[in-house]
Design a protein around this motif. Structure first.
Motif, PDB file in Angstrom:
ATOM      1  N   HIS A   1      24.827  24.366 -14.301  1.00  0.00           N
ATOM      2  CA  HIS A   1      23.778  25.218 -14.303  1.00  0.00           C
ATOM      3  C   HIS A   1      24.479  26.914 -14.073  1.00  0.00           C
ATOM      4  N   LEU A   2      25.723  27.090 -13.971  1.00  0.00           N
ATOM      5  CA  LEU A   2      26.495  28.392 -13.995  1.00  0.00           C
ATOM      6  C   LEU A   2      26.428  28.827 -15.256  1.00  0.00           C
ATOM      7  N   LEU A   3      25.890  30.185 -15.309  1.00  0.00           N
ATOM      8  CA  LEU A   3      26.005  30.541 -16.804  1.00  0.00           C
ATOM      9  C   LEU A   3      27.068  31.582 -17.207  1.00  0.00           C
ATOM     10  N   ILE A   4      28.004  31.649 -16.114  1.00  0.00           N
ATOM     11  CA  ILE A   4      29.214  32.206 -16.149  1.00  0.00           C
ATOM     12  C   ILE A   4      30.292  31.313 -16.474  1.00  0.00           C
ATOM     13  N   GLN A   5      31.176  31.514 -17.356  1.00  0.00           N
ATOM     14  CA  GLN A   5      32.326  30.637 -17.958  1.00  0.00           C
ATOM     15  C   GLN A   5      33.619  31.195 -17.481  1.00  0.00           C
ATOM     16  N   VAL A   6      34.506  30.714 -16.657  1.00  0.00           N
ATOM     17  CA  VAL A   6      35.936  31.147 -16.424  1.00  0.00           C
ATOM     18  C   VAL A   6      36.948  30.440 -17.246  1.00  0.00           C
ATOM     19  N   ASN A   7      37.671  31.548 -17.873  1.00  0.00           N
ATOM     20  CA  ASN A   7      38.637  31.006 -18.821  1.00  0.00           C
ATOM     21  C   ASN A   7      40.142  31.695 -18.603  1.00  0.00           C
ATOM     22  N   LYS A   8      40.996  30.634 -18.342  1.00  0.00           N
ATOM     23  CA  LYS A   8      42.363  31.004 -18.161  1.00  0.00           C
ATOM     24  C   LYS A   8      42.979  31.793 -19.364  1.00  0.00           C
ATOM     25  N   ILE A   9      43.577  32.827 -19.108  1.00  0.00           N
ATOM     26  CA  ILE A   9      44.157  33.686 -20.228  1.00  0.00           C
ATOM     27  C   ILE A   9      45.629  34.110 -19.762  1.00  0.00           C
ATOM     28  N   SER A  10      46.371  34.690 -20.601  1.00  0.00           N
ATOM     29  CA  SER A  10      47.719  35.346 -20.107  1.00  0.00           C
ATOM     30  C   SER A  10      47.261  36.531 -19.757  1.00  0.00           C
ATOM     31  N   ILE A  11      48.641  37.196 -19.290  1.00  0.00           N
ATOM     32  CA  ILE A  11      48.339  38.672 -18.898  1.00  0.00           C
ATOM     33  C   ILE A  11      48.400  39.692 -20.033  1.00  0.00           C
ATOM     34  N   SER A  12      49.098  39.122 -21.138  1.00  0.00           N
ATOM     35  CA  SER A  12      49.049  39.916 -22.330  1.00  0.00           C
ATOM     36  C   SER A  12      47.678  40.074 -23.027  1.00  0.00           C
ATOM     37  N   GLU A  13      46.925  38.731 -22.876  1.00  0.00           N
ATOM     38  CA  GLU A  13      45.711  38.527 -23.432  1.00  0.00           C
ATOM     39  C   GLU A  13      44.529  39.442 -22.357  1.00  0.00           C
ATOM     40  N   LEU A  14      44.883  39.618 -21.102  1.00  0.00           N
ATOM     41  CA  LEU A  14      44.172  40.375 -20.087  1.00  0.00           C
ATOM     42  C   LEU A  14      44.235  41.876 -20.719  1.00  0.00           C
TER      43      LEU A  14
END
Length: 343
Positions: free
Chosen positions: A8-21
């Motif tokens: 039911h959570l509407l927010i997705q948490v995706n792992k990314i690299s520091i360069s992608e951030l």
């Protein structure tokens, strides 16, 4: 939280690299705090007990709403995560969105890493998922100096009358010579550190080892870290370590000798820094990094000095709070802290 609740959570948490951030922040026009950059990650990796945990992107309805870089801290036999000045919001934050984002982040951490007890990060509101920090002294207000124009008169015009008076007096009477001493500090920080020792004795704190400041200056590099100093008769009497990320400068550390405080040598140095940061480093504003308030009364002693530099410069910021991941373990830590405080 069970799987049904997770769905039911509407927010997705995706792992990314520091360069992608960093790339996502640049694309969205977001100026990252220094603590959310790859330069800071390289620096933190050299500190015992800390390691990069990873970066995440919070997504809602297909759009990035926040970014954060997280570090694992191991202390007293347990692990917690820290994201200094994170999450970095890419959309307008409100309390409901923040609460939902924290719920999603806690669920993600709980599922991803069983060792983590809590996550310390910047939270503007007070949702049920967070607690006051177990340690450190968080603040919810700072002073930001607008550097627009970049001349001494531009900066002075936006100070409080008391600030203008003190700085002008220093310009007239103080023999201190101010300069960017980054290259000199890279060779040796010992002379500057002697001033920090005295400052610590005067103000009641124990400074970090000299090598910590040297590592910070060296690893962040001159693009992200500058050392400014004021000297009288060739002797360092006041200095600042200033971090730079994009257009934001932050006075991360500072120290001064007691014997020259009446000469307002640090006031003179701050004005020098403001002009140099605008004219030579491309900075638009200068964060003095934390003042006292009802939230942080123990920092009230900083206000007289810092607030005079900007009559409209007091800014609210999200203070550090602990996002609880393992509730039972965290309650035990709180109980242990109460016992220590009583003894």
């Amino acid at each position: 939280m069970n799987n049904d609740q997770l769905e039911h959570l509407l927010i997705q948490v995706n792992k990314i690299s520091i360069s992608e951030l960093e790339q996502k922040a640049a694309c969205l026009g977001v100026n990252l705090p220094i603590e959310q950059t790859s330069a800071w990650a390289d620096y933190q990796a050299t500190i015992p007990g800390r390691s990069a945990w990873g970066c995440v992107e919070l997504v809602r309805d297909g759009a990035t709403i926040a970014l954060l870089s997280l570090f694992d801290y191991e202390t007293h036999g347990y692990h917690y995560l820290r994201s200094a000045h994170g999450p970095v919001w890419c959309v307008e934050r409100d309390d409901a969105l923040e609460a939902e984002a924290l719920e999603a982040l806690a669920a993600y951490i709980r599922k991803t890493d069983k060792k983590v007890v809590f996550c310390r990060l910047a939270v503007a509101s007070e949702p049920a998922s967070v607690e006051p920090v177990l340690s450190t002294r968080p603040y919810n207000q700072t002073v930001v100096i607008d550097l627009a124009g970049g001349t001494e008169e531009d900066i002075l015009s936006r100070m409080k009358p008391r600030g203008r008076r003190d700085v002008r007096k220093a310009l007239r009477e103080s023999p201190a010579v101010c300069a960017d001493e980054t290259e000199l500090a890279l060779q040796s920080f010992e002379e500057h550190y002697d001033v920090m020792r005295e400052t610590g004795e005067r103000d009641g704190f124990v400074p970090a080892p000299c090598s910590d400041y040297e590592d910070m200056i060296r690893i962040l590099g001159p693009e992200h870290c500058r050392v400014y100093a004021g000297r009288i008769d060739g002797r360092v009497v006041t200095w600042s370590i200033v971090t730079i990320s994009g257009t934001r400068a932050v006075r991360y550390y500072g120290a001064s000798l007691s014997e020259t405080m009446r000469q307002h040598v640090t006031d003179k140095l701050v004005l020098f820094e403001c002009v140099d940061l605008f004219q030579n480093k491309g900075c638009a504003d200068y964060d003095m990094m934390g003042i006292g308030s009802d939230f942080a009364p123990e920092l009230m002693g900083l206000n007289e000095f810092k607030t005079k530099f900007a009559k409209n410069g007091v800014v609210d910021v999200a203070p550090d709070r602990d996002l609880v991941v393992k509730k039972t373990f965290y309650r035990a830590l709180c109980a242990a802290k109460k016992l220590r405080d009583r003894s």
